[in-house]
Design a protein around this motif. Sequence first.
Motif, PDB file in Angstrom:
ATOM      1  N   LEU A 249      24.888  -2.230  21.854  1.00 48.05           N
ATOM      2  CA  LEU A 249      25.886  -3.296  22.481  1.00 48.05           C
ATOM      3  C   LEU A 249      27.036  -2.356  22.820  1.00 48.05           C
ATOM      4  O   LEU A 249      27.380  -2.734  24.033  1.00 48.05           O
ATOM      5  CB  LEU A 249      26.625  -4.065  21.164  1.00 48.05           C
ATOM      6  CG  LEU A 249      25.445  -5.009  20.469  1.00 48.05           C
ATOM      7  CD1 LEU A 249      26.211  -5.607  19.220  1.00 48.05           C
ATOM      8  CD2 LEU A 249      24.959  -6.064  21.622  1.00 48.05           C
ATOM      9  N   THR A 250      27.414  -1.329  22.389  1.00 51.04           N
ATOM     10  CA  THR A 250      28.361  -0.531  23.186  1.00 51.04           C
ATOM     11  C   THR A 250      27.923  -0.034  24.602  1.00 51.04           C
ATOM     12  O   THR A 250      28.710  -0.140  25.563  1.00 51.04           O
ATOM     13  CB  THR A 250      28.869   0.516  22.300  1.00 51.04           C
ATOM     14  OG1 THR A 250      29.416   0.041  21.072  1.00 51.04           O
ATOM     15  CG2 THR A 250      30.032   1.681  23.017  1.00 51.04           C
ATOM     16  N   ALA A 251      26.676   0.472  24.525  1.00 51.32           N
ATOM     17  CA  ALA A 251      26.198   1.040  25.697  1.00 51.32           C
ATOM     18  C   ALA A 251      25.989   0.036  26.772  1.00 51.32           C
ATOM     19  O   ALA A 251      26.203   0.309  28.085  1.00 51.32           O
ATOM     20  CB  ALA A 251      24.577   1.713  25.320  1.00 51.32           C
ATOM     21  N   ALA A 252      25.520  -1.420  26.263  1.00 52.65           N
ATOM     22  CA  ALA A 252      25.554  -2.719  27.200  1.00 52.65           C
ATOM     23  C   ALA A 252      26.766  -2.884  27.807  1.00 52.65           C
ATOM     24  O   ALA A 252      26.997  -3.037  28.974  1.00 52.65           O
ATOM     25  CB  ALA A 252      24.917  -3.834  26.357  1.00 52.65           C
TER      26      ALA A 252
ATOM     27  N   PHE B 299      21.208  -4.383  25.969  1.00 50.40           N
ATOM     28  CA  PHE B 299      21.471  -5.635  25.095  1.00 50.40           C
ATOM     29  C   PHE B 299      20.284  -6.316  24.547  1.00 50.40           C
ATOM     30  O   PHE B 299      20.080  -7.004  23.589  1.00 50.40           O
ATOM     31  CB  PHE B 299      22.150  -6.624  26.358  1.00 50.40           C
ATOM     32  CG  PHE B 299      22.418  -8.001  25.246  1.00 50.40           C
ATOM     33  CD1 PHE B 299      23.574  -7.961  24.527  1.00 50.40           C
ATOM     34  CD2 PHE B 299      22.037  -9.192  25.942  1.00 50.40           C
ATOM     35  CE1 PHE B 299      24.185  -9.115  23.729  1.00 50.40           C
ATOM     36  CE2 PHE B 299      22.284 -10.312  25.066  1.00 50.40           C
ATOM     37  CZ  PHE B 299      23.410 -10.357  24.070  1.00 50.40           C
ATOM     38  N   ALA B 300      19.161  -6.325  25.473  1.00 47.44           N
ATOM     39  CA  ALA B 300      17.956  -6.772  25.259  1.00 47.44           C
ATOM     40  C   ALA B 300      17.493  -6.210  24.025  1.00 47.44           C
ATOM     41  O   ALA B 300      16.939  -6.639  22.891  1.00 47.44           O
ATOM     42  CB  ALA B 300      16.838  -6.853  26.303  1.00 47.44           C
ATOM     43  N   VAL B 301      17.426  -4.682  23.752  1.00 50.38           N
ATOM     44  CA  VAL B 301      16.918  -3.976  22.645  1.00 50.38           C
ATOM     45  C   VAL B 301      17.961  -4.436  21.597  1.00 50.38           C
ATOM     46  O   VAL B 301      17.356  -4.776  20.588  1.00 50.38           O
ATOM     47  CB  VAL B 301      17.208  -2.481  22.914  1.00 50.38           C
ATOM     48  CG1 VAL B 301      16.819  -1.639  21.790  1.00 50.38           C
ATOM     49  CG2 VAL B 301      16.147  -2.122  24.151  1.00 50.38           C
ATOM     50  N   ALA B 302      19.186  -4.492  21.784  1.00 48.63           N
ATOM     51  CA  ALA B 302      19.961  -4.924  20.627  1.00 48.63           C
ATOM     52  C   ALA B 302      19.738  -6.150  19.895  1.00 48.63           C
ATOM     53  O   ALA B 302      19.942  -6.433  18.655  1.00 48.63           O
ATOM     54  CB  ALA B 302      21.658  -4.858  21.092  1.00 48.63           C
ATOM     55  N   THR B 303      19.284  -7.122  20.803  1.00 48.65           N
ATOM     56  CA  THR B 303      19.037  -8.476  20.295  1.00 48.65           C
ATOM     57  C   THR B 303      17.690  -8.377  19.409  1.00 48.65           C
ATOM     58  O   THR B 303      17.843  -9.170  18.472  1.00 48.65           O
ATOM     59  CB  THR B 303      18.783  -9.612  21.431  1.00 48.65           C
ATOM     60  OG1 THR B 303      17.893  -9.111  22.236  1.00 48.65           O
ATOM     61  CG2 THR B 303      20.078  -9.933  22.146  1.00 48.65           C
ATOM     62  N   ARG B 304      16.916  -7.729  19.874  1.00 44.69           N
ATOM     63  CA  ARG B 304      15.637  -7.322  19.033  1.00 44.69           C
ATOM     64  C   ARG B 304      15.993  -6.855  17.709  1.00 44.69           C
ATOM     65  O   ARG B 304      15.421  -7.106  16.695  1.00 44.69           O
ATOM     66  CB  ARG B 304      14.739  -6.609  19.813  1.00 44.69           C
ATOM     67  CG  ARG B 304      14.127  -7.167  20.948  1.00 44.69           C
ATOM     68  CD  ARG B 304      12.870  -6.845  21.352  1.00 44.69           C
ATOM     69  NE  ARG B 304      13.004  -5.642  22.119  1.00 44.69           N
ATOM     70  CZ  ARG B 304      13.203  -5.351  23.438  1.00 44.69           C
ATOM     71  NH1 ARG B 304      13.390  -6.350  24.145  1.00 44.69           N
ATOM     72  NH2 ARG B 304      13.826  -3.988  24.077  1.00 44.69           N
ATOM     73  N   MET B 305      16.633  -5.854  17.891  1.00 47.22           N
ATOM     74  CA  MET B 305      17.351  -4.964  16.641  1.00 47.22           C
ATOM     75  C   MET B 305      17.779  -6.179  15.600  1.00 47.22           C
ATOM     76  O   MET B 305      17.683  -6.098  14.426  1.00 47.22           O
ATOM     77  CB  MET B 305      18.177  -3.886  16.905  1.00 47.22           C
ATOM     78  CG  MET B 305      17.548  -2.809  17.562  1.00 47.22           C
ATOM     79  SD  MET B 305      18.769  -1.569  17.776  1.00 47.22           S
ATOM     80  CE  MET B 305      18.036  -0.162  18.472  1.00 47.22           C
TER      81      MET B 305
ATOM     82  N   LEU C 231      20.862  -9.647  31.687  1.00 45.65           N
ATOM     83  CA  LEU C 231      20.196  -8.531  32.486  1.00 45.65           C
ATOM     84  C   LEU C 231      20.083  -7.018  32.076  1.00 45.65           C
ATOM     85  O   LEU C 231      19.201  -6.382  32.600  1.00 45.65           O
ATOM     86  CB  LEU C 231      20.746  -8.689  33.956  1.00 45.65           C
ATOM     87  CG  LEU C 231      20.626 -10.031  34.638  1.00 45.65           C
ATOM     88  CD1 LEU C 231      21.541  -9.880  35.912  1.00 45.65           C
ATOM     89  CD2 LEU C 231      19.315 -10.251  35.118  1.00 45.65           C
ATOM     90  N   ASN C 232      20.958  -6.989  31.112  1.00 43.82           N
ATOM     91  CA  ASN C 232      20.965  -5.604  30.624  1.00 43.82           C
ATOM     92  C   ASN C 232      20.124  -5.012  29.521  1.00 43.82           C
ATOM     93  O   ASN C 232      19.690  -5.775  28.541  1.00 43.82           O
ATOM     94  CB  ASN C 232      22.504  -5.371  29.843  1.00 43.82           C
ATOM     95  CG  ASN C 232      22.663  -3.892  29.593  1.00 43.82           C
ATOM     96  OD1 ASN C 232      22.586  -3.228  28.688  1.00 43.82           O
ATOM     97  ND2 ASN C 232      23.558  -3.276  30.732  1.00 43.82           N
ATOM     98  N   GLU C 233      19.019  -4.163  29.730  1.00 41.03           N
ATOM     99  CA  GLU C 233      18.307  -3.455  28.690  1.00 41.03           C
ATOM    100  C   GLU C 233      18.800  -3.196  27.382  1.00 41.03           C
ATOM    101  O   GLU C 233      18.137  -3.416  26.370  1.00 41.03           O
ATOM    102  CB  GLU C 233      17.482  -2.346  29.474  1.00 41.03           C
ATOM    103  CG  GLU C 233      16.295  -1.897  28.836  1.00 41.03           C
ATOM    104  CD  GLU C 233      15.316  -2.996  28.498  1.00 41.03           C
ATOM    105  OE1 GLU C 233      14.585  -2.705  27.509  1.00 41.03           O
ATOM    106  OE2 GLU C 233      14.965  -3.646  29.014  1.00 41.03           O
TER     107      GLU C 233
END
Length: 282
Positions: A189-192, A115-121, A111-113
């Motif tokens: 990831l740390t931010a998530a 984390f979503a960005v991290a997975t795309r990275m 649900l975390n944005e």
Amino acid sequence: MGEYLPGNLQERLRELRERNGFSSRNKLADELGIDRTTYSRIEKGTTKTISSDILVKLSKLYNVPTDFILGLSNVPENTAYDIAELGLSVEAAKNLYSKKIDSRVINELLLNENFAVATRMMALYFSHAVTKLIQSQNVLLDNSMNVLDELIKTGAIHGDRSAADLKKGLIAAKLPKESYEIDRIQKRLTAAVRDIKKKMVNEVASADSEKLEYEIMERVKQEAAASPSLNNLDEKEKVKVIKNTIMQGILVYADVDDKKMALIDPLVEQIALLLIELWKES
């Protein structure tokens, strides 16, 4: 889409047809490849049942569960998926089912944005697309420095401080091929993790607060039940009994020290006096 008001089969068929831009029952029947009269009778309610074949076709067309069409559920989103549809391997699904992985944490991550960005990275990192881009950029910068050195050697430009600063700038613009990507992924990831920790801490604090309030009320009830009847006491004694009852409840809260109790004491006495006044008026 959220949750809908309760509805029966006929109401759901009409709502879904209109919401999806089918102005007439005939147009929808043609889209589904079924007999126009058959569909019309179902939506009007003349026919009380619907075949599984038509039901499945409607479910796929509207992308809603069959239970929603039948009026058995008010949630139009699909909640049951095959693990292959979710992109999960059998082993990954087993880890979730067996509690080897904390499903609540996984849910919060999904649900975390950040984390979503991290997975795309990470997907880009694994594909080496960014690495190749950085590598190409660094080659261009190296070529630029070579040209600069050549121009200085030939005297085309002066090897002064400006040239030195330009060369420093070109060197500073170069990026390490892998650590740059990893650093960016780590930050996301740390931010998530921080986002999720904050959310969970707030939820726990809220739950603890509710539990504490309940414990305080229960203690007050117990003290009130054990206290003598107020009917035969003078006002001063009544205030004393009520005040003691409330204070015993507050003592449930472990963080209340003597200093805090000294501040609370006059407030509790005011509450006790107010209760006495209210009792007189009733």
